[in-house]
Design an enzyme around this catalytic site. Structure first.
Site, mmCIF file in Angstrom:
data_model
loop_
_atom_site.group_PDB
_atom_site.id
_atom_site.type_symbol
_atom_site.label_atom_id
_atom_site.label_comp_id
_atom_site.label_asym_id
_atom_site.label_seq_id
_atom_site.Cartn_x
_atom_site.Cartn_y
_atom_site.Cartn_z
ATOM 1 C CG ASP A 1 -4.123 2.156 11.595
ATOM 2 O OD1 ASP A 1 -5.178 3.373 11.922
ATOM 3 O OD2 ASP A 1 -4.113 1.848 10.540
ATOM 4 N NE ARG B 1 -2.613 1.117 3.468
ATOM 5 C CZ ARG B 1 -3.290 1.221 4.841
ATOM 6 N NH1 ARG B 1 -4.404 1.408 4.110
ATOM 7 N NH2 ARG B 1 -3.301 0.989 5.952
#
EC number: 2.3.3.9
Length: 539
Positions: free
Chosen positions: A447, A165
């Site tokens: 996160d 990603r």
């Protein structure tokens, strides 16, 4: 010799880093930047223009100009690529060397090596991450921990399939300039991986596979598709070798799911319910609408009306077009010091994964290796085949109003919710500013996506002067007072010396403007990015 027009403002610090950003790699990234950065900037301006329209009352809806794509029953996305037919459990995490080995060894079907939400993009982290995933594909990766523990890869047949990603279109890589401008972080991350590791991934029996974050329109997916084609053509790799799963983690993208798959057709590997970023995006996009205030983040779940609608629509859309519909991340982590609390957390994970597999998802996410087994047990029991592409969900009808509905949500929030959001935002931002983008807080793996929910709720509550359940209105002055108290709790717990060496004061300063409901930065990462740069000052 230097590449014309390319400047690296912070040189690699090791020979391994230098190898992944050598002159041919620089030239390749610069080619991508020159071809696509102008369009990227235009699309970012479209985001800003659309926000102005939403603020003025023009709420999101399905696009009339792309109705033909949605109504055409004939087209399909690409069939599953090697290593991506069965994705029942995917693990995600940062790109540090230990995590890469543990994730590939975890027993999960795939591992998403994350340069975005779980990696703070320091120059060292970005380059080391490229080294680590290259070495993993070459099977040369090893790690010896300071405590003497050794980490090595299992045999090839036991490893998870690798996906990468890159950072989102909104981010820039300010250490790498092309023609005097910072490089798109998306093209930088994608370009370095593709140049250094695409052939190695093909040789490993897989391919260069990606997760694409935070897109807001099918035009942004079209830009990715064009970048894939140029990259494949430049290196002589057949078109369609790349596969990409798009995270539907923005409110606007939920209205363009079919169009996004259509734009990526031969490169599409489906869509994913990026649940935490989606909640963040719902708050952010509708932040100036007081009737869309959400309760405390613990009261916003996958059964909330707008979340349930988007999940059902995603599964129906993907299976209609023959591609995977991936579930969301379980943010829970093992609670080793408290067996009862640990079992309660695991029970929530099982229930979450059971809901996903019964809804028709083809796989799910976890954030910790110990949760792979838990998720596998649920999917193995209820999904005996490789996927559930045959589950069409023709019973589903989702309207624009459904995707915007907050009906039935718990009402309001308490002072405890304010303090919890401040605590989480402070702790996460402090960690990110130290270069750590994935951190356990209150037994959850936080996160950037999860922390964004906390940050944005604080802004929204202050902006509208919302009242707590205790009856006190949130003002800028009170928010600043509470932030000071929450910061002092960290100071007291750490001691003055450790606190002074930390990034908590900087985190408090950066968060202070947000919690007063004044200036709003679209992303925590762009708010904080300049503070982690390694660019030396010029004399």
């Amino acid at each position: 010799m230097a590449i014309p027009g390319v400047q690296i403002l912070a040189p690699p610090v090791s020979e391994h880093q230098a190898a992944v950003i050598d002159e041919p790699a620089q030239r390749f990234v610069a080619t991508l930047q020159r071809a696509f950065n102008a369009r990227r900037l235009e699309l970012l301006q479209r985001r800003a223009d659309r926000q102005i329209e939403i603020d003025a009352g023009r709420l999101p809806d399905f696009l009339p100009e792309t109705r033909g794509v949605r109504d055409d029953p004939a087209w399909r996305g690409a069939p599953p690529a090697p290593g991506l037919a069965d994705r029942r459990v995917e693990i995600t995490g940062p790109v540090d060397r230990k995590m890469v080995i543990n994730a590939l060894n975890s027993g999960a079907s795939t591992y998403m090596a994350d340069f975005e939400d779980s990696t703070a993009p320091t120059w060292a982290n970005c380059l080391d991450g490229q080294v680590n995933i290259r070495d993993a594909l070459l099977r040369t990766i090893e790690y010896d921990a300071p405590n003497g523990k050794r980490y090595r890869l299992r045999p090839a047949g036991e490893l998870a399939t690798l996906l990468v990603r890159p950072r989102g279109w909104h981010m820039e890589e300010k250490h790498f300039l092309v023609d005097g401008a910072p490089c798109s972080a998306s093209l930088f991350d994608f370009g370095l991986f593709f140049f250094n590791s695409a052939r190695a991934s093909i040789a490993a029996g897989q391919g260069p596979y990606f997760y694409l974050p935070k897109m807001e329109s099918h035009l942004e997916a079209r830009l990715w598709n064009d970048a894939f084609n140029l990259a494949q053509d430049t290196l002589g790799i057949p078109r369609g070798t790349v596969r990409a799963t798009c995270l539907i983690e923005t409110l606007l993208a939920s209205f363009e799911m079919e169009e996004i798959i259509f734009e990526l057709r031969e490169h599409s590997a489906g869509l994913n319910c990026g649940r935490w970023d989606y909640i963040f995006s719902f708050i952010k996009k509708l932040r100036n609408h007081p009737d869309k205030l959400l309760p405390g983040r613990g009261d916003v779940t996958m059964t909330s009306p707008f979340m349930d609608a988007y999940v059902r629509l995603l599964i129906k859309t993907c299976h209609k077009r023959g591609v995977h519909a991936m579930g969301g991340m379980a943010a829970s982590i093992p609670i080793r010091h408290d067996p009862a609390a640990n079992e309660a957390a695991l029970a929530k994970v099982r229930a979450d994964k059971l809901r996903e597999v019964r809804a028709g998802h083809d796989g799910t996410w976890v954030a910790h290796p110990d949760l792979v087994k838990v998720a596998l047990e649920v999917f193995d029991e209820h999904m005996p085949g490789a996927n559930q592409l045959f589950v069409r969900r023709d019973d589903v009808t989702v309207t624009a109003a459904d995707l915007l509905s907050t009906e039935g949500l718990a009402e309001g929030f308490g002072e405890a919710d304010l303090r919890l959001n401040m605590n989480i935002a402070l702790a996460y931002m402090e960690s990110w500013l130290r270069g750590v983008g994935c951190v356990p807080i209150h037994n959850l793996m936080e996160d950037a996506a999860t922390a964004e929910i906390s940050r944005s709720q604080l802004w929204q509550w202050a902006r509208h002067g919302a009242a707590t359940r205790e009856g006190r209105r949130v003002t800028a002055a009170w928010a600043v007072e509470l932030l000071g108290e929450e910061t002092d709790k960290f100071r007291a717990a750490m001691g003055e010396e450790k606190f002074a060496a930390s990034k908590f004061e900087l985190a408090r300063k950066l968060l202070s403007g947000t919690i007063q409901g004044k200036e709003y930065s679209d992303f925590l990462t762009t708010l904080c990015y300049d503070h982690i740069l390694s660019i030396p000052e010029r004399p």
